[in-house]
Design a protein around this motif. Structure first.
Motif, PDB file in Angstrom:
ATOM      1  N   THR A   1     -15.529  -2.690 -13.100  1.00  0.00           N
ATOM      2  CA  THR A   1     -15.618  -1.273 -13.472  1.00  0.00           C
ATOM      3  C   THR A   1     -16.991  -0.733 -13.070  1.00  0.00           C
ATOM      4  O   THR A   1     -17.974  -1.453 -13.074  1.00  0.00           O
ATOM      5  N   CYS A   2     -17.016   0.559 -12.694  1.00  0.00           N
ATOM      6  CA  CYS A   2     -18.280   1.214 -12.380  1.00  0.00           C
ATOM      7  C   CYS A   2     -18.200   2.638 -12.912  1.00  0.00           C
ATOM      8  O   CYS A   2     -17.322   2.954 -13.720  1.00  0.00           O
TER       9      CYS A   2
ATOM     10  N   CYS B   1     -14.962  -1.720  -6.534  1.00  0.00           N
ATOM     11  CA  CYS B   1     -14.816  -2.751  -7.561  1.00  0.00           C
ATOM     12  C   CYS B   1     -13.664  -3.693  -7.216  1.00  0.00           C
ATOM     13  O   CYS B   1     -12.740  -3.323  -6.509  1.00  0.00           O
TER      14      CYS B   1
ATOM     15  N   CYS C   1     -13.215   3.152  -5.346  1.00  0.00           N
ATOM     16  CA  CYS C   1     -14.554   2.565  -5.427  1.00  0.00           C
ATOM     17  C   CYS C   1     -14.455   1.141  -4.881  1.00  0.00           C
ATOM     18  O   CYS C   1     -13.395   0.724  -4.428  1.00  0.00           O
TER      19      CYS C   1
ATOM     20  N   GLU D   1     -14.687   4.541 -12.601  1.00  0.00           N
ATOM     21  CA  GLU D   1     -13.669   4.291 -13.622  1.00  0.00           C
ATOM     22  C   GLU D   1     -13.959   5.062 -14.912  1.00  0.00           C
ATOM     23  O   GLU D   1     -13.046   5.551 -15.565  1.00  0.00           O
TER      24      GLU D   1
HETATM   25 ZN   LIG Z   1     -15.385   0.990  -9.747  1.00  0.00          ZN
END
Ligand SMILES: [Zn+2]
Length: 600
Positions: free
Chosen positions: A77-78, A28, A26, A81
């Motif tokens: 974090t998204c 992040c 991702c 995660e």
């Molecule tokens: Zn993420």
């Protein structure tokens, strides 16, 4: 001296390094976050792998029946995660670094990179697995003791960081989850503790040579696989420093040798049934047992065994206690090879237990409160030892001893990751960076610097300053970078442009070397460079006038000493003009003025 070759010592390493990029699946940030936004709770279950079996290590963790809490952050974090969303493709920058490393380690690179899922059920990954892709195979690295095989190089996601462990739950922070990691596995090709350390150092140096590895504690982690002839492969985790590696190897060899020695004795042991002896302790002075359910086990031929030291000062009794603690909720157990007075257990109480168990003189008694399973685990562990050294994963402690963690993970761990498309590798050969060891050699040779200074320069954030200004005076610029700027960084790092400005003033003769040090200090304390320069250095001091005045004042001294007067007078002039003028300029003017005074 222990002859490690004779013992058939084999050491292999598994090194993990965090990459300094965005996360692997991702976008992040790969940094540690400060503010916890919220916490989510999960429970994980083991599932069979491709082969249909449930991994033993997974089952082991599941049996503990814990809940997992995950801390959620803002920028780090998204939904990837928290496993609410599939991966968003592979971070190509991280892949490039891994491919570069695969080239540096002379690995074969597959035509397609397939990500796999590796079961993890200690909760350190929200999905219950870790994604990992093989980037390189069958490589090697050169060391002073010959070639060492690099068996595998993987690109994978880091797990959650642990915040705290509790009896029924574990708290994890999710910011670390998904940070790209390269994992490098070596063959078991180091044959002494020293060789193991050198191998780790060399691999670490290769990693750092990319300039793309995260800095700081825990950014590079090493697991050590140790085995000896007649022993077994044991993996040691959590060795924090390179200097801990030889210690860990030495002490694991000691442990395996002692277990091999004790094997015959342990195989002679016989175990009684587990008996309830609660009555004996209903009014005991022993706080650990009084009024509790107390269970006892007789170990025939066991007397003295648990007091035997197997690793440093660690006894076999403590080794068994580690296993009991890992496998049950018991905090440990009590046995008759210990000093029972420290628990306030009386001789009468022990005699009573001995008679229930029908003990003889060479017997050992183990006692536990509330958890009879703990005694079963003692039998299980001793039965393992009667067959030899068990293969397992252990945790390294500060004092060099290790503690049982879990069985060696089995093969059922890997299955294909269907959410990440395979990557076709079109470009496999890439330009590799110059190794740090070669850069050190070059700095030493070209500028006559010491090894330590060269290393410090390469570590500095101002290395480009050295490259730019070394031609004017390499030793001085080296100390500007490794000493003045390093000290300044502790207060406030200097802007690269300010550093250049200061060195340009020096280069043009407007300030001395002392002036460089002083300006760096002033700016790092928050002052404006040009303001300090104008007020302290550019003030219209006329150097010639200062010299003229001093020579006149010291006329007698000058006439008497002539040329030899230069040195003491230099000191007086320098004091007056404090860093404004370079020493050679003062010297030249002073010499001219003295010559005139002496009528030459
Ligand atoms: Zn993420």
């Amino acid at each position: 001296m222990i002859d490690y070759k004779e013992l058939g010592l084999k050491v292999g390493l598994e090194i993990h390094a965090q990459l300094d990029t965005f996360k692997l699946f991702c976008n992040c940030f790969s940094t540690m976050d400060e503010e916890v936004r919220k916490t989510i709770v999960r429970r994980l279950h083991p599932v069979p792998g491709e082969t249909g079996e449930v991994d033993v290590a997974a089952q082991h963790e599941f049996e503990k029946g814990r809940e997992f809490y995950y801390q959620v952050f803002n920028d780090t974090t998204c939904l990837v995660e928290s496993d609410d969303e599939p991966p968003r493709g592979v971070n190509m920058q991280a892949l490039d670094i891994a491919v570069t490393l695969a080239n540096m380690f002379n690995c074969y690179i597959p035509d397609e990179i397939h990500f796999m899922r590796k079961t993890v059920i200690d909760g350190s990954n929200t999905s219950g697995f870790q994604r990992t892709g093989i980037i390189g195979l069958n490589g090697y690295i050169k060391t002073s003791f010959g070639k060492v095989r690099i068996t595998n190089l993987q690109l994978e996601e880091d797990a959650c960081g642990i915040v705290s462990k509790h009896s029924d739950h574990v708290i994890y922070r999710m910011d670390r989850l998904g940070i790209p990691l390269v994992e490098i596995g070596t063959g078991p090709d180091a044959h002494s503790p020293k060789e193991a350390q050198e191998l780790a150092e060399t691999i670490g140096m290769y990693l750092k040579s990319t300039g793309k590895i995260k800095k700081g504690l825990n950014a590079i982690r090493q697991d050590i696989n140790v085995s000896i002839k007649g022993g077994a492969r044991v993996e040691i985790k959590g060795v924090q420093s390179l200097s801990g590696i030889p210690k860990a190897v030495e002490m694991e060899v000691e442990r395996q040798l002692n277990l091999i020695k004790l094997k015959d004795w342990i195989s002679k042991l016989r175990f009684s049934n587990i008996e309830d002896v609660s009555d004996t302790f209903s009014n005991s002075k022993c706080k650990l047992l009084r009024g509790k359910k107390v269970f006892a086990l007789r170990i025939s031929h066991g007397k003295g065994l648990l007091a035997t030291k197997i690793q440093g000062d660690k006894t076999l009794g403590r080794e068994l206690a580690d296993y009991v603690k890992a496998k049950t909720d018991a905090k440990g157990f009590i046995h008759t090879d210990e000093d029972l007075a420290k628990y306030n257990i009386s001789e009468e109480e022990i005699n009573a237990v001995a008679s229930v168990l029908k003990c003889q003189s060479n017997n050992l008694i183990a006692l536990v409160s509330d958890f009879p399973k703990a005694l079963e685990k003692i039998i299980e562990r001793l039965t393992m030892f009667s067959k030899g050294v068990p293969e397992e994963v252990r945790r390294f402690n500060e004092d060099g001893t290790t503690t049982y963690m879990r069985p060696m993970p089995g093969r059922a761990r890997m299955y294909p990751e269907t959410d990440v498309k395979p990557i076709v590798m079109k470009i496999k050969k890439v330009k590799t960076p110059t190794l740090i060891s070669d850069r050190i050699k070059r700095l030493k040779k070209k500028y006559g610097l010491s090894e330590d200074v060269a290393k410090a320069l390469l570590r500095s954030n101002y290395f480009e300053i050295f490259e730019m200004y070394a031609k004017y005076n390499p030793k001085f610029i080296a100390s500007v970078v490794t000493s003045y700027l390093r000290d300044a960084e502790k207060r406030r790092p200097l802007d690269m442009e300010d550093v250049k400005e200061i060195l340009n003033l020096w280069r043009k003769g407007k300030i001395s070397k002392d002036g460089v040090q002083d300006l760096i200090k002033e700016v790092s304390e928050g002052k404006d460079l040009m303001e300090v320069y104008e007020s302290k250095y550019k003030s219209k001091i006329d150097l010639e006038k200062v010299i003229d005045k001093i020579v006149k004042e010291k006329r007698e001294f000058v006439l008497k000493n002539k040329e030899r007067a230069i040195k003491p007078l230099m000191g007086l002039v320098m004091e007056k003009v404090r860093g404004r003028f370079p020493g050679d300029k003062i010297y030249k003017l002073l010499k001219e003025r003295i010559d005139i005074e002496c009528g030459d």
